[in-house]
Design a protein around this motif. Structure first.
Motif, PDB file in Angstrom:
ATOM      1  N   UNK A 175      -4.012  -7.898  -1.004  1.00  0.00           N
ATOM      2  CA  UNK A 175      -4.651  -7.358   0.204  1.00  0.00           C
ATOM      3  C   UNK A 175      -3.917  -6.112   0.691  1.00  0.00           C
ATOM      4  N   UNK A 176      -2.587  -6.167   0.690  1.00  0.00           N
ATOM      5  CA  UNK A 176      -1.807  -5.006   1.118  1.00  0.00           C
ATOM      6  C   UNK A 176      -2.032  -3.814   0.194  1.00  0.00           C
ATOM      7  N   UNK A 177      -2.023  -4.059  -1.115  1.00  0.00           N
ATOM      8  CA  UNK A 177      -2.231  -2.986  -2.096  1.00  0.00           C
ATOM      9  C   UNK A 177      -3.622  -2.380  -1.940  1.00  0.00           C
ATOM     10  N   UNK A 178      -4.584  -3.221  -1.660  1.00  0.00           N
ATOM     11  CA  UNK A 178      -5.972  -2.770  -1.542  1.00  0.00           C
ATOM     12  C   UNK A 178      -6.243  -2.008  -0.242  1.00  0.00           C
ATOM     13  N   UNK A 179      -5.640  -2.459   0.867  1.00  0.00           N
ATOM     14  CA  UNK A 179      -6.030  -1.955   2.178  1.00  0.00           C
ATOM     15  C   UNK A 179      -5.082  -0.930   2.794  1.00  0.00           C
ATOM     16  N   UNK A 180      -3.866  -0.808   2.251  1.00  0.00           N
ATOM     17  CA  UNK A 180      -2.923   0.140   2.844  1.00  0.00           C
ATOM     18  C   UNK A 180      -2.310   1.014   1.761  1.00  0.00           C
ATOM     19  N   UNK A 181      -2.501   2.319   1.900  1.00  0.00           N
ATOM     20  CA  UNK A 181      -1.904   3.278   0.972  1.00  0.00           C
ATOM     21  C   UNK A 181      -0.579   3.749   1.574  1.00  0.00           C
ATOM     22  N   UNK A 182       0.542   3.399   0.961  1.00  0.00           N
ATOM     23  CA  UNK A 182       1.844   3.799   1.518  1.00  0.00           C
ATOM     24  C   UNK A 182       1.984   5.312   1.575  1.00  0.00           C
ATOM     25  N   UNK A 183       2.454   5.788   2.706  1.00  0.00           N
ATOM     26  CA  UNK A 183       2.682   7.219   2.900  1.00  0.00           C
ATOM     27  C   UNK A 183       4.049   7.412   3.531  1.00  0.00           C
ATOM     28  N   UNK A 184       4.685   8.536   3.234  1.00  0.00           N
ATOM     29  CA  UNK A 184       5.947   8.863   3.872  1.00  0.00           C
ATOM     30  C   UNK A 184       7.148   8.174   3.271  1.00  0.00           C
ATOM     31  N   UNK A 185       6.993   7.593   2.083  1.00  0.00           N
ATOM     32  CA  UNK A 185       8.124   6.954   1.416  1.00  0.00           C
ATOM     33  C   UNK A 185       9.059   8.004   0.833  1.00  0.00           C
ATOM     34  N   UNK A 186      10.239   7.577   0.446  1.00  0.00           N
ATOM     35  CA  UNK A 186      11.113   8.464  -0.309  1.00  0.00           C
ATOM     36  C   UNK A 186      10.428   8.770  -1.646  1.00  0.00           C
ATOM     37  N   UNK A 187      10.757   9.872  -2.309  1.00  0.00           N
ATOM     38  CA  UNK A 187      10.073  10.217  -3.563  1.00  0.00           C
ATOM     39  C   UNK A 187      10.101   9.102  -4.606  1.00  0.00           C
ATOM     40  N   UNK A 188      11.235   8.447  -4.780  1.00  0.00           N
ATOM     41  CA  UNK A 188      11.329   7.378  -5.779  1.00  0.00           C
ATOM     42  C   UNK A 188      10.443   6.192  -5.426  1.00  0.00           C
ATOM     43  N   UNK A 189      10.482   5.770  -4.163  1.00  0.00           N
ATOM     44  CA  UNK A 189       9.658   4.633  -3.749  1.00  0.00           C
ATOM     45  C   UNK A 189       8.182   4.982  -3.766  1.00  0.00           C
ATOM     46  N   UNK A 190       7.866   6.251  -3.465  1.00  0.00           N
ATOM     47  CA  UNK A 190       6.470   6.671  -3.526  1.00  0.00           C
ATOM     48  C   UNK A 190       5.949   6.582  -4.957  1.00  0.00           C
TER      49      UNK A 190
END
Length: 338
Positions: free
Chosen positions: A299-314
């Motif tokens: 659900x998290x992967x589907x509904x929330x696109x991570x933004x603002x992470x460090x380059x490696x985590x992004x």
């Protein structure tokens, strides 16, 4: 009665303990007691604790026959603390020598329920990085909600992430007792304690001075493989769910579950590819895929696109969203020389 109780969980800390204890003994503020909870150490930690206590009547030592974890050790310290205010110090870290005086004066002059400070990260290669927990100032309940509670509830991805380190605060023992606050679990235990404390506090005084020295090394809990992390994280989310409901915190961060689950997923990926994980590389890849298949993670992967992470985590988040687990594995294999 002492003004401040300093609680230190001690486990296999012989290598670092002298530095930690010396930083308390040399404080410019002298009205403290030190509670050392030896949590089943098998090295020389127990003897060092006893030696230190023999030199200073403000020091009390509690020995446990077996290791029960940092949360249980801190809870024992809380049950024995006599001070009006409480701080927590990890055995592998230390204070700046004016830390307690600065926090005490800051809280006393403002009349706040707690005081907060910044910290210095110290890396094995000698580099240092200073982090301010909060901008300096006096925060009322609304200010606490906006700058501390809401980020701890739902802003768990965008850098810089607000860290819920309990070691950066001077807490009111009265609030802890009245609210029946305790620590729970071997990991992420700080976040929930700090979150619930400030749901019950009325005011906070903060300085950006780095009064706590946080040493990063391979022996710390955050660098060791945790075989039971999936279970630990499930327990963490269950407790967080209960706190969000009890204090009505969901409205300000409707996607707090997805943000928290993404944060847990990124931790689990790093955990599975830790150098000391005894699993084969294929077993690690399978474990990551299984964790991603959990309904709450899907659900998290589907509904929330991570933004603002460090380059490696992004990069890691993008590979997870694209289900590129083979590529993810190879990148970690190179990075950690597995």
């Amino acid at each position: 009665m002492p003004s401040i109780s300093v609680i230190v969980p001690v486990y296999q800390s012989e290598k670092f303990l002298h530095r930690c204890l010396d930083s308390v003994a040399r404080q410019t503020f002298s009205d403290w007691e030190l509670l050392l909870v030896n949590d089943g150490s098998t090295d020389g930690s127990a003897a060092l604790c006893d030696q230190f206590a023999a030199k200073d009547q403000r020091v009390r030592v509690f020995h446990r026959k077996r290791n029960r974890g940092v949360s249980e050790a801190r809870n024992l310290g809380l049950s024995e603390a006599r001070g009006d205010y409480v701080t927590f110090l990890d055995a592998d870290d230390c204070y700046e020598f004016h830390a307690l005086e600065t926090l005490w004066n800051l809280r006393q002059q403002s009349g706040a329920d707690a005081a907060a400070c910044g910290l210095t990260y110290l890396f094995p290669d000698g580099k240092q990085s200073v982090q301010s927990q909060l901008p300096p100032g006096i925060y009322d309940q609304n200010g606490i909600r906006e700058t501390l509670i809401n980020p701890l509830v739902g802003d768990r991805l965008t850098q810089p992430v607000f860290n819920g380190y309990s070691v950066c605060y001077l807490f009111s023992a009265e609030i802890i007792r009245k609210s029946r606050l305790t620590f729970d679990g071997p990991y992420l235990e700080d976040e929930l304690f700090v979150l619930e404390y400030f749901c019950n506090a009325r005011s906070l005084a903060a300085t950006d001075q780095p009064l706590y020295r946080y040493f990063l090394h391979q022996q710390s809990a955050t660098h060791r493989y945790m075989a039971d992390f999936p279970q630990v994280f499930t327990r963490f989310m269950d407790r967080k769910e209960a706190l969000v409901a009890r204090y009505g915190l969901e409205a300000a961060r409707p996607q707090w579950r997805e943000s928290s689950n993404w944060a847990g997923l990124l931790i689990q990926v790093g955990n599975e590819y830790a150098k000391d994980n005894p699993k084969s590389i294929l077993q690690r890849q399978k474990a990551v895929k299984e964790f991603c298949r959990r309904p709450e993670m899907e659900k998290a992967i589907r509904e929330l696109v991570p933004m603002g992470l460090s380059p490696n985590k992004q990069m890691v988040a993008n590979l997870i969203r694209g289900r590129h687990f083979f590529t993810l594995t190879q990148l970690y294999r190179l990075k950690n020389r597995i």
